[in-house]
Motif scaffolding. Structure first.
Motif, short mmCIF file in Angstrom:
data_model
loop_
_atom_site.label_atom_id
_atom_site.label_comp_id
_atom_site.label_asym_id
_atom_site.label_seq_id
_atom_site.Cartn_x
_atom_site.Cartn_y
_atom_site.Cartn_z
N PRO A 185 0.76 -1.13 -0.56
CA PRO A 185 0.36 0.11 -0.08
C PRO A 185 1.08 1.17 0.24
N ARG A 186 1.87 1.32 1.23
CA ARG A 186 3.02 2.87 0.65
C ARG A 186 3.40 2.51 -0.81
N PHE A 187 4.07 2.03 -0.98
CA PHE A 187 4.52 1.24 -2.28
C PHE A 187 3.65 2.54 -3.53
N LEU A 188 2.50 1.73 -3.35
CA LEU A 188 0.73 2.21 -4.12
C LEU A 188 1.10 3.76 -3.91
N TRP A 189 0.65 4.58 -2.69
CA TRP A 189 0.64 5.40 -2.30
C TRP A 189 1.48 6.44 -2.92
N ARG A 190 2.89 6.39 -2.81
CA ARG A 190 3.81 6.98 -3.00
C ARG A 190 4.14 7.22 -4.43
N LYS A 191 3.15 6.30 -5.32
CA LYS A 191 3.46 6.19 -6.87
C LYS A 191 2.65 6.68 -7.41
N LYS A 192 1.10 7.25 -6.63
CA LYS A 192 0.10 8.02 -6.76
C LYS A 192 0.67 9.94 -6.65
N ILE A 193 1.49 9.91 -5.63
CA ILE A 193 1.68 10.55 -5.70
C ILE A 193 3.17 11.12 -6.34
N GLU A 194 4.18 10.35 -6.64
CA GLU A 194 5.17 10.63 -7.67
C GLU A 194 4.30 11.12 -8.79
N SER A 195 3.03 10.57 -9.41
CA SER A 195 2.61 10.85 -10.73
C SER A 195 2.02 11.98 -10.82
N TRP A 196 1.64 12.57 -9.52
CA TRP A 196 1.02 14.32 -9.36
C TRP A 196 2.10 15.06 -9.78
N LEU A 197 2.95 14.92 -9.35
CA LEU A 197 4.32 15.77 -9.23
C LEU A 197 4.94 15.28 -11.13
N PHE A 198 4.68 14.29 -11.55
CA PHE A 198 5.54 14.45 -12.58
C PHE A 198 4.76 14.84 -13.65
N SER A 199 2.93 15.23 -13.13
CA SER A 199 2.51 16.29 -14.29
C SER A 199 2.24 17.77 -13.73
N ALA A 200 2.89 17.54 -12.56
CA ALA A 200 2.76 19.50 -12.01
C ALA A 200 3.99 19.77 -11.96
N TYR A 201 4.81 19.35 -12.64
CA TYR A 201 6.67 19.35 -12.26
C TYR A 201 7.82 19.01 -13.19
N PRO A 202 6.95 18.95 -14.22
CA PRO A 202 7.42 17.44 -15.77
C PRO A 202 8.64 17.42 -15.05
N THR A 203 9.48 19.02 -15.50
CA THR A 203 10.60 19.46 -15.79
C THR A 203 11.23 18.58 -14.06
N LYS A 204 10.45 18.91 -13.22
CA LYS A 204 11.50 18.98 -12.13
C LYS A 204 11.20 17.23 -11.04
N PHE A 205 10.49 16.89 -11.62
CA PHE A 205 10.56 15.39 -10.99
C PHE A 205 10.14 14.43 -12.14
N ILE A 206 11.16 13.06 -12.82
CA ILE A 206 10.44 12.16 -13.62
C ILE A 206 10.54 11.07 -13.03
N PRO A 207 9.64 10.13 -12.73
CA PRO A 207 9.68 8.83 -12.24
C PRO A 207 11.02 7.72 -12.48
N LEU A 208 11.77 7.21 -11.86
CA LEU A 208 12.65 6.62 -11.53
C LEU A 208 12.44 5.70 -13.24
N TYR A 209 11.06 5.06 -13.17
CA TYR A 209 10.94 4.06 -14.64
C TYR A 209 10.10 5.07 -15.41
N THR A 210 9.85 6.33 -15.64
CA THR A 210 10.01 6.62 -17.25
C THR A 210 11.14 7.24 -17.01
N LEU A 211 12.21 7.66 -16.74
CA LEU A 211 13.26 7.45 -16.99
C LEU A 211 14.27 6.38 -17.80
N VAL A 212 14.08 5.49 -17.44
CA VAL A 212 14.15 4.20 -17.68
C VAL A 212 13.77 3.42 -19.03
N THR A 213 12.27 3.71 -18.44
CA THR A 213 11.74 2.74 -19.79
C THR A 213 11.49 4.44 -21.05
N PHE A 214 11.01 4.86 -20.94
CA PHE A 214 10.21 5.94 -21.89
C PHE A 214 11.18 6.92 -21.90
#
Lengths: 458, 458
Positions: B369-398
C-alpha cells in the motif's frame, strides 16, 4: 584413510596439502605445471620472500616441519618506518615480543616438496592441466613429452593459484559466482645487497616501510644479508610506473622519495628497468566445492592482495582446517568438504577485504599522527583488558585460530569503540592522565569479554 | 567507411550492429555459433517474447526497421496485478498513454538477420569461435564441416552474449576486471494458449504480474493470442523449484498461489516438469575495448537480469550510441571505441543495478500500500512539475536518450525527496488536500529543473 587424492599445483599450498593428506594415509599425486624448482631456477617476478605468521606456522606444525622452517626464517619484531628525509621510527608488533618471519618462498616450497616425497607423495612436474571432469574428479594433463595422461582419483584439489585451471573449469558451470578485480597499483621487486661480510645494511629484525600516501616501498630481510624491496605503485597516471621510463627518471624519483635507500641500491636503475611490473588481483568465487569431490584451496579459491602478509598463511590455514574437518566428519569426504567450505569461504572473503584495507593503512596511515596516537591507546587497552580488547592486527597476525571473518567482525566493533574513546575530552587532552584512564576504565569494565566463534558445529 | 568489421554473434545485438555498420559502408561479416534460425527451430529455454521500450525502438529507427517491428508488436499500456485470490488491479504506465511492446524474440532476430543480409552483411552460421587474436583483431572459427577458418578484419566486436567467447579471451589478459554473479532465483517459462478463435484469455494490452513477495510470475502477450508466462522462483529452499518435483506438488502450488491462472493453463503440469529451469546472471567487466580494435557489446559486455525489461534495449542502445561515437570522432575507430566505452560502461553498470533492484519492486512492492500511495504522489508530481520530477521508471523505460547512469542518479535523489515529502503531516493525512499540495508545492517550486548529462564531450 586410503583415498586417492589428486592435487593440481605443487606450489606452497599444494605441497603442504600433499604432506598433511599423505600423513593421514591418503595416496596423493601432485601435478605441477612448472619444472622441479629444486633443479631449476625460480621464475622471476614472483615474490622472493614472504612474511610467515602464526597461522602459517601452526599449519607447518601439523605437517611436522615448523622447526625446519623456523631455522631458515628471520624474525621481524616490528616495523621500521622511513620518512622522506630518511628519518626512521620503530613500531614494535607487540609488547610481548610478537614477531613475524621473513622466509624465502623458494626454500619453503622446495622443503615442502621434499617432505611430501618423503611421505610417499608422487609429484609429476611439467604437467599442464588440460581438462577436469568434475563428476569423476579426474584430470587430464599434457606432459613435456607431448603425451597426455588422465588421472583418476577419489578427490581432486585445485591448488593451482590465482589463475587456477581447476577454477576455470568450474567457472563455466551454471551458477558459479566469480570475480577477479585488479588494483590500480602494481608492484616491482628491487634489491639491497648484503654489505661487507654479509652484513645487513638495514635493521635485520624488522619489516621496513617507506609510506608515501599514494604508494609505498617495503623491504624484508633475506638470510644472506640482503633485502628484497617491493615498490607498490600505480600502473598509470602522473606518479606511476608508466611515468618512469628512463634512467634519469628512476634516479630522480628515488632520490626524492627514498633518499636513504638509494645509497644501498647499487643496481637500482638496472633492476627497475629490467624487472617486471606485476599486477595485484583479488579473486573471489563460490562454490569452492563441486560434485562432493572437487575443491579449491589457497589462491585458487581466494587470491588476495599482499598487504596483510596473509596470502600464504591463509592457504596454509585452509589445509589445517581441512584436516580438522576430516577429523570432525570421520573422514567422510562429502561432509568434510562441505564443512571446509562453510568454514573457509567467509574467512577467505574477510581476509580479502582486510588485505585491501591494510594497503591504505600501510602506505598512508602509519605516518599519520592520529593513527599513531590511536595505536598507543590500543596497545594500552590490550594490556589492561586482554579479554576485552584485541587489536585487529593481533587477531589477524598473532592468532593461530581466530577465523579471519571473526577478526574482521571484532575489528569493526573495536573501530567504533576507539572512535568513541578518542572523542572523550580528557582522552583528547592527555590519554595517559588519570582522568582519561578513569573514563576509559569505566567504559571498558562495563564491556563483556570478546567471544570468538570457531565456526565449527558443536 | 570502408573498414572490414567482424562481429562474433548473430543474436539481436550482433545482427542490429551489422545493419547499422553496413549502412555506413562497412564490410561486415557476422559469425554465429547456431544454425540459421530462419531455417531451424529456436532453442528452448530462451525467453520467447521481450518487452521493447523506447530505447530499443530508437535504435531500430537508426536501422530503418522500427516500422516493421512495430507491426509485429503488441503494445502494453500498463501492469495488471493478480493477487492470490485472483483479484486484478491495473496500473497504467503513464498518464500520457506510455506503453512498452511485447515482441517475439525469434521474429525480431529473423527480421534483423534478413535486413542485415539485404545491406550486404555476410553471415556465416554454425561457426564456433575457437580463438581471438586481440592484437590483430582476427578470429578463428570451427565450421560445421569440421574446417576451421580465420577471419582478419580492422575491427572485431564480441556480440556473443552473456557467455561470450570474445570476453573469455579478454579475461585471461592482465588487469581485466570481471565478475559473474548468479541470483538465488531462476526462471521457467510456462504457457497460456489462445482461447476460441485466437482470443486473448487475459487483458491483451498489459504486462501481467502475480507478485508473491519472495517470487513472482509474469505474462506477456503473443500475436497469436497466447501468453508466455515466466515464473521467477528460488532454485533451492523450502519454497523453490527444488521443492516442487511431482505432478501433485505442481498442482497444489499453482492452485494456492495462482488460482486465476490455473484454468487457463491446460498444459501446466507437463510444461512445468518438462521445461528447463534457467538461471539468472549479472556479468560486469572492464575494459570493454582492447588493442583499440576489439570491443564488447550487448550482453557480452553487460549481461543483466530481466526485471527492468532492458537487456535487449540496452544492447540496442549500445549500437545507437556507438554510431554517434563514430560520428563524433569522424569514424576514427580507436577514438570512437574509447568514447563508446566511456559512455556505455557506466550505463551498463547502472542498468545492472537497477534491474536487480526492480526484482524487489516487481515481486514485492507493487502489492504494498505505501508503494502504491507513493506512486500516486509521484504521478501527480510528474504532471505538475515535469521538468523537476520524472519517475525513475519513466526515465528508464520511456526515455530514449537519458543515460541509465543518469537515470539511476536522478532516481536516488528523487527517492530521498519522496521520503521527505511523505513525512509531511498533511501529506500523511491526505496527500490530495489543499494543505498537502501547498506544502509540496512550496518544496517543489524551490527545486531546480533536472539537468541530464548526455555523457558526450562538448
Amino acid at each position: 584413510m586410503t583415498d586417492r587424492v589428486t592435487i593440481v599445483g605443487g606450489g606452497l599450498v599444494g605441497a603442504l596439502l600433499g604432506v598433511v593428506l599423505a600423513k593421514r594415509g591418503a595416496s596423493v599425486r601432485i601435478y605441477e605445471r612448472r619444472s622441479d624448482m629444486r633443479k631449476a631456477e625460480v621464475a622471476a617476478g614472483r615474490s622472493i620472500n614472504l612474511a610467515m605468521s602464526d597461522r602459517g606456522l601452526r599449519a607447518l606444525e601439523v605437517a611436522g616441519i615448523a622447526h625446519d622452517i623456523r631455522a631458515i626464517s628471520i624474525p621481524m619484531h616490528g616495523r621500521v618506518m622511513h620518512d622522506v628525509h630518511g628519518n626512521q621510527t620503530y613500531q614494535p608488533y607487540g609488547l610481548q615480543g610478537q614477531f613475524i618471519n621473513s622466509v624465502s618462498r623458494a626454500e619453503l616450497n622446495k622443503t615442502l616438496l621434499t617432505v611430501a616425497e618423503r611421505h610417499g607423495v608422487e609429484i609429476i612436474f611439467d604437467a599442464r592441466c588440460l581438462n577436469i571432469d568434475l563428476e569423476s574428479a579426474s584430470a587430464t594433463f599434457l606432459l613435456h613429452t607431448g603425451e597426455s595422461i588422465t588421472c583418476h582419483g577419489d578427490v581432486l584439489f585445485g591448488a593451482d593459484g590465482a589463475f587456477s585451471a581447476v577454477r576455470s573449469r568450474m567457472q563455466i558451470t551454471d551458477k558459479f559466482d566469480y570475480s577477479q578485480t585488479y588494483l590500480e597499483h602494481g608492484y616491482k621487486e628491487l634489491h639491497i645487497p648484503a654489505g661487507d661480510l654479509g652484513a645487513f645494511q638495514l635493521e635485520q629484525h624488522a619489516l621496513h616501510i617507506w609510506p608515501r600516501h599514494s604508494f609505498m616501498m617495503i623491504a624484508l630481510p633475506n638470510l644472506d644479508g640482503s633485502f628484497t624491496l617491493t615498490l607498490f605503485f600505480a600502473h598509470k597516471g602522473a606518479t606511476s610506473f608508466d611515468a618512469i621510463q628512463t634512467k634519469e627518471e628512476v634516479e630522480q624519483f628515488f632520490a626524492e622519495q627514498f633518499p636513504d635507500a638509494v645509497p644501498l641500491m647499487p643496481t637500482l636503475v638496472e633492476d627497475f628497468l629490467a624487472n617486471p611490473e606485476s599486477s595485484l588481483v583479488t579473486v573471489r568465487c563460490s562454490p569452492w566445492v563441486m560434485s562432493d569431490r572437487v575443491a579449491l584451496i589457497g589462491d585458487a579459491a581466494h587470491a588476495i592482495v599482499p598487504f596483510y602478509g596473509q596470502g600464504m598463511n591463509c592457504g596454509f590455514e585452509d589445509c589445517r582446517v581441512l584436516m580438522e574437518c576430516l577429523d570432525h566428519t570421520n573422514e567422510d569426504w562429502p561432509s568434510a568438504l562441505q564443512l571446509y567450505q562453510r568454514m573457509r569461504k567467509p574467512a577467505g572473503d574477510a581476509i580479502a577485504d582486510l588485505a585491501l584495507a591494510n594497503f591504505i593503512e600501510m602506505r598512508d596511515k602509519v605516518a599519520d599522527p592520529r593513527f599513531l596516537w590511536r595505536k598507543k591507546i590500543e596497545s594500552w587497552l590490550f594490556s589492561a583488558y586482554p579479554t576485552k580488547f584485541i587489536p585487529l592486527y593481533t587477531l589477524v597476525t598473532f592468532s593461530d585460530d581466530v577465523p579471519y571473518n571473526e577478526a574482521k567482525r571484532i575489528g569493526l566493533a573495536q573501530d567504533m569503540l576507539m572512535e568513541q574513546l578518542m572523542d572523550i575530552g580528557s582522552v583528547i587532552e592527555d590519554w595517559t592522565s588519570d582522568e582519561a584512564k578513569e573514563a576509559m576504565n569505566s567504559i571498558m569494565s562495563a564491556l563483556p569479554d570478546i567471544i570468538i566463534d570457531s565456526g565449527f558445529p558443536d
